[in-house]
Scaffold this active site. Structure first.
Site, PDB file in Angstrom:
ATOM      1  N   CYS A 141       9.836  -6.296 -19.096  1.00  0.00           N
ATOM      2  CA  CYS A 141       9.345  -6.661 -17.761  1.00  0.00           C
ATOM      3  C   CYS A 141       9.102  -5.465 -16.849  1.00  0.00           C
ATOM      4  O   CYS A 141       7.953  -5.133 -16.557  1.00  0.00           O
ATOM      5  CB  CYS A 141      10.292  -7.644 -17.104  1.00  0.00           C
ATOM      6  SG  CYS A 141      10.244  -9.261 -17.899  1.00  0.00           S
ATOM      7  N   LYS A 180       6.322  -2.625 -17.712  1.00  0.00           N
ATOM      8  CA  LYS A 180       4.924  -3.090 -17.741  1.00  0.00           C
ATOM      9  C   LYS A 180       4.522  -3.688 -16.394  1.00  0.00           C
ATOM     10  O   LYS A 180       3.365  -3.577 -15.987  1.00  0.00           O
ATOM     11  CB  LYS A 180       4.685  -4.066 -18.889  1.00  0.00           C
ATOM     12  CG  LYS A 180       5.462  -5.367 -18.824  1.00  0.00           C
ATOM     13  CD  LYS A 180       4.582  -6.590 -18.887  1.00  0.00           C
ATOM     14  CE  LYS A 180       5.382  -7.873 -18.923  1.00  0.00           C
ATOM     15  NZ  LYS A 180       5.085  -8.810 -17.882  1.00  0.00           N
ATOM     16  N   LEU A 222      21.727   0.059  -8.285  1.00  0.00           N
ATOM     17  CA  LEU A 222      21.934   1.433  -7.842  1.00  0.00           C
ATOM     18  C   LEU A 222      22.811   2.155  -8.865  1.00  0.00           C
ATOM     19  O   LEU A 222      23.581   3.035  -8.522  1.00  0.00           O
ATOM     20  CB  LEU A 222      22.614   1.400  -6.465  1.00  0.00           C
ATOM     21  CG  LEU A 222      22.169   2.424  -5.422  1.00  0.00           C
ATOM     22  CD1 LEU A 222      20.663   2.455  -5.243  1.00  0.00           C
ATOM     23  CD2 LEU A 222      22.828   2.131  -4.079  1.00  0.00           C
TER      24      LEU A 222
HETATM   25  N1  LIG Z   1      11.736 -11.938 -20.394  1.00  0.00           N
HETATM   26  C1  LIG Z   1      12.113 -12.049 -19.124  1.00  0.00           C
HETATM   27  O1  LIG Z   1      13.262 -11.766 -18.766  1.00  0.00           O
HETATM   28  C2  LIG Z   1      11.129 -12.522 -18.074  1.00  0.00           C
HETATM   29  C3  LIG Z   1      11.606 -12.784 -16.786  1.00  0.00           C
HETATM   30  C4  LIG Z   1      10.707 -13.198 -15.809  1.00  0.00           C
HETATM   31  C5  LIG Z   1       9.359 -13.293 -16.110  1.00  0.00           C
HETATM   32  N2  LIG Z   1       8.919 -12.993 -17.371  1.00  0.00           N
HETATM   33  C6  LIG Z   1       7.491 -13.111 -17.644  1.00  0.00           C
HETATM   34  O2  LIG Z   1       7.315 -14.251 -18.470  1.00  0.00           O
HETATM   35  C7  LIG Z   1       6.212 -14.073 -19.357  1.00  0.00           C
HETATM   36  C8  LIG Z   1       6.678 -14.282 -20.788  1.00  0.00           C
HETATM   37  O3  LIG Z   1       7.630 -13.261 -21.081  1.00  0.00           O
HETATM   38  P1  LIG Z   1       8.573 -13.351 -22.359  1.00  0.00           P
HETATM   39  O4  LIG Z   1       9.538 -12.250 -22.232  1.00  0.00           O
HETATM   40  O5  LIG Z   1       9.048 -14.743 -22.518  1.00  0.00           O
HETATM   41  O6  LIG Z   1       7.488 -13.018 -23.521  1.00  0.00           O
HETATM   42  P2  LIG Z   1       7.606 -13.310 -25.073  1.00  0.00           P
HETATM   43  O7  LIG Z   1       6.632 -12.408 -25.725  1.00  0.00           O
HETATM   44  O8  LIG Z   1       9.037 -13.336 -25.481  1.00  0.00           O
HETATM   45  O9  LIG Z   1       7.088 -14.824 -25.221  1.00  0.00           O
HETATM   46  C9  LIG Z   1       5.762 -15.219 -25.123  1.00  0.00           C
HETATM   47  C10 LIG Z   1       5.559 -16.402 -26.064  1.00  0.00           C
HETATM   48  O10 LIG Z   1       4.263 -16.963 -25.842  1.00  0.00           O
HETATM   49  C11 LIG Z   1       3.744 -17.353 -27.096  1.00  0.00           C
HETATM   50  N3  LIG Z   1       2.295 -17.507 -26.999  1.00  0.00           N
HETATM   51  C12 LIG Z   1       1.349 -16.531 -26.950  1.00  0.00           C
HETATM   52  N4  LIG Z   1       0.132 -17.089 -26.848  1.00  0.00           N
HETATM   53  C13 LIG Z   1       0.321 -18.439 -26.810  1.00  0.00           C
HETATM   54  C14 LIG Z   1      -0.567 -19.545 -26.703  1.00  0.00           C
HETATM   55  N5  LIG Z   1      -1.898 -19.383 -26.605  1.00  0.00           N
HETATM   56  N6  LIG Z   1      -0.052 -20.782 -26.706  1.00  0.00           N
HETATM   57  C15 LIG Z   1       1.295 -20.964 -26.821  1.00  0.00           C
HETATM   58  N7  LIG Z   1       2.183 -19.955 -26.908  1.00  0.00           N
HETATM   59  C16 LIG Z   1       1.689 -18.712 -26.913  1.00  0.00           C
HETATM   60  C17 LIG Z   1       4.193 -16.253 -28.040  1.00  0.00           C
HETATM   61  O11 LIG Z   1       4.122 -16.641 -29.396  1.00  0.00           O
HETATM   62  C18 LIG Z   1       5.618 -16.003 -27.538  1.00  0.00           C
HETATM   63  O12 LIG Z   1       6.549 -16.824 -28.220  1.00  0.00           O
HETATM   64  C19 LIG Z   1       5.692 -12.663 -19.062  1.00  0.00           C
HETATM   65  O13 LIG Z   1       4.645 -12.746 -18.128  1.00  0.00           O
HETATM   66  C20 LIG Z   1       6.892 -11.970 -18.449  1.00  0.00           C
HETATM   67  O14 LIG Z   1       6.520 -10.905 -17.632  1.00  0.00           O
HETATM   68  C21 LIG Z   1       9.779 -12.642 -18.364  1.00  0.00           C
END
Ligand SMILES: NC(=O)c1ccc[n+]([C@@H]2O[C@H](COP(=O)([O-])OP(=O)(O)OC[C@H]3O[C@@H](n4cnc5c(N)ncnc54)[C@H](O)[C@@H]3O)[C@@H](O)[C@H]2O)c1
Length: 437
Positions: A264, A267, A254
């Site tokens: 996050c 999107k 808030l």
């Molecule tokens: N960042 C956060 O705080 C957070 C919190 C909760 C949930 N999420 C969710 O988690 C997911 C990942 O988010 P992030 O922030 O870690 O993204 P990010 O882009 O930092 O990491 C994704 C990773 O996946 C790798 N990757 C892509 N294709 C691949 C494949 N075929 N095989 C192996 N590795 C591969 C990329 O190289 C990258 O290192 C998303 O769905 C996001 O919404 C993120």
């Protein structure tokens, strides 16, 4: 204990891999980015996250955590495979599932024995079942491959603590075996009293998007109230405080200001809106359209205040921007409200110099032509206007009197509503705060 793999070593995956190893599991993590894997294997946290690097090194040294780029190795190693790849915004606002699909395609041919795939990425409802059929169509041991969804709620800046002691663990499963394996993986936090909520796949997928939609709505709600305050001369800070004392409302999320950004919330709000639109759930479409519009409007409001403070035009105005990370304690600049404000300022002819304690290297990759200053005073040298856009604690510790000596005009806009305005005014500054008179 089941051997565990983590697919994708981004903000989520690397933290998850390190924390699972710290819980005592043998963990093998994979990414398609060879440079990331080499650096992580060398003990380098791939991004700024308090406490992560020491824990990474500790678990590398203990031999519990390894890194690879080979899916064959991952398939042979793991009984539980956590899917942690990105799900960025796709065309039309929906989630781009190409990384999830590619990871499932790469893993499936190597699944030759009984195992469980556990999705952690944030995905539209229905994705888990689609991934399950995709994998089962390819995997040699298809009948022995099970799938669960275990959404992640960690916050960047608090990721280690959130992973080791989450508020709750949510698992969507279709079998007792999947639930039993996940209970083994999370045995320590469960023994420590963390609640486990077991449900079907679709509900588990929805919990995550609903949680993010609610948090985004809370932020946009208080920012809508800030707009009312701006129109009436009321003060959004005591308003938020008074609302927050109501136990039914609560004070967290808030905080009025520049609104949400990052990899996050923006999107996820748009992806959920796209899902709701495809499902014909108009109430969610209109709710989330407003949440997004209010959030984007805060960026325009900061630029409008800056224009006003500069005397009607920003053309030629020297602006010092404090903070480019989307939030403090993170180097993440994905959908950074600050970078969006910088773009608008520069489009109107302002000369912008930015500072951030840790996020400038990432910002420089996205905006190589911005001027990056090594210190707050270097950024503010000769400035007509200072904009406080990310609420790092470093900025709350600035000595306003000292900074007044380096600027051309002591005018500051606090877009995060957390500087001590009276202290700054006492040092001779004109202070404008979003949502405050
Ligand atoms: N960042 C956060 O705080 C957070 C919190 C909760 C949930 N999420 C969710 O988690 C997911 C990942 O988010 P992030 O922030 O870690 O993204 P990010 O882009 O930092 O990491 C994704 C990773 O996946 C790798 N990757 C892509 N294709 C691949 C494949 N075929 N095989 C192996 N590795 C591969 C990329 O190289 C990258 O290192 C998303 O769905 C996001 O919404 C993120």
């Amino acid at each position: 204990m089941p051997r565990v793999t983590v697919i994708g070593t981004g903000y989520l995956g690397l933290t998850h891999a390190v924390c699972l190893a710290d819980l005592g599991h043998e963990v093998l993590a994979i990414d398609i980015d060879e440079d990331k894997i080499a650096r992580a294997a060398n003990g380098e946290a791939l991004f700024f996250e308090p406490g992560l690097e020491p824990l990474l090194r500790k678990n590398l040294d203990a031999g519990r955590l390894r890194f690879t780029t080979s899916f064959a190795e991952v398939g042979a190693f793991g009984a539980v495979h956590f899917l942690c790849v990105g799900t960025p915004q796709g065309e039309g606002g929906g989630a781009d599932l190409s990384f999830v699909n590619a990871a499932a395609d790469a893993l499936a041919p190597h699944l030759t024995a009984e195992c469980l795939i556990v999705g952690k990425s944030t995905v539209p409802v229905g994705t888990a079942r689609q991934v399950m059929s995709q994998v089962q169509a390819i995997a040699p041991a298809s009948r022995q491959v099970d799938l669960a969804w275990n959404p992640e709620f960690l916050r960047e800046g608090h990721a280690v603590q959130d992973s080791l002691t989450p508020d709750r663990i949510v698992v969507g499963v279709t079998s007792g075996r999947a639930e039993a394996l996940l209970r083994e993986v999370y045995a320590r936090p469960l023994a420590g009293g963390v609640p486990l909520l077991v449900m079907d796949l679709e509900t588990a997928e929805l919990v995550k998007v609903a949680a993010n939609a609610f948090l985004a709505t809370k932020i946009s709600f208080i920012n809508a109230m800030a707009e009312v305050c701006e129109a009436t001369g009321a003060d959004v800070i005591p308003l938020a405080e008074a609302l927050g004392y109501d136990a039914r409302i609560g004070r967290r999320f808030l905080s009025p200001g520049l609104g949400f950004g990052g990899g996050c919330l923006p999107k996820d709000v748009r992806a959920f809106r796209a899902t709701a639109s495809a499902l014909g759930v108009d109430s969610v479409v209109s709710l989330l359209t407003s949440v997004d519009a209010i959030n984007q409007g805060r960026r325009d409001q900061v630029v409008a205040l800056a224009r006003d403070a500069a005397g009607a035009t920003l053309d030629g105005t020297r602006v010092a921007v404090l903070g480019v990370a989307f939030k403090p304690n993170s180097d993440d600049v994905r959908d950074s409200p600050s970078l969006a404000v910088c773009d608008q300022l520069r489009a109107e002819g302002a000369i912008v110099s930015v500072h951030d304690p840790v996020a400038m290297p990432n910002a420089a990759k996205k905006r190589p032509d911005l001027v990056y200053a090594r210190s707050v005073s270097e950024a503010a040298q000769g400035a007509d206007l200072v904009l406080h856009l990310t609420e790092w604690s470093d900025y709350q510790a600035i000595d306003p009197a000292a900074l007044a000596r380096v600027v051309a005009r002591p005018v500051i806009i606090d877009a995060r509503c957390c500087l001590d305005a009276e202290l700054w005014r006492a040092a001779g500054w004109t202070v404008r705060v979003l949502g405050r008179p």
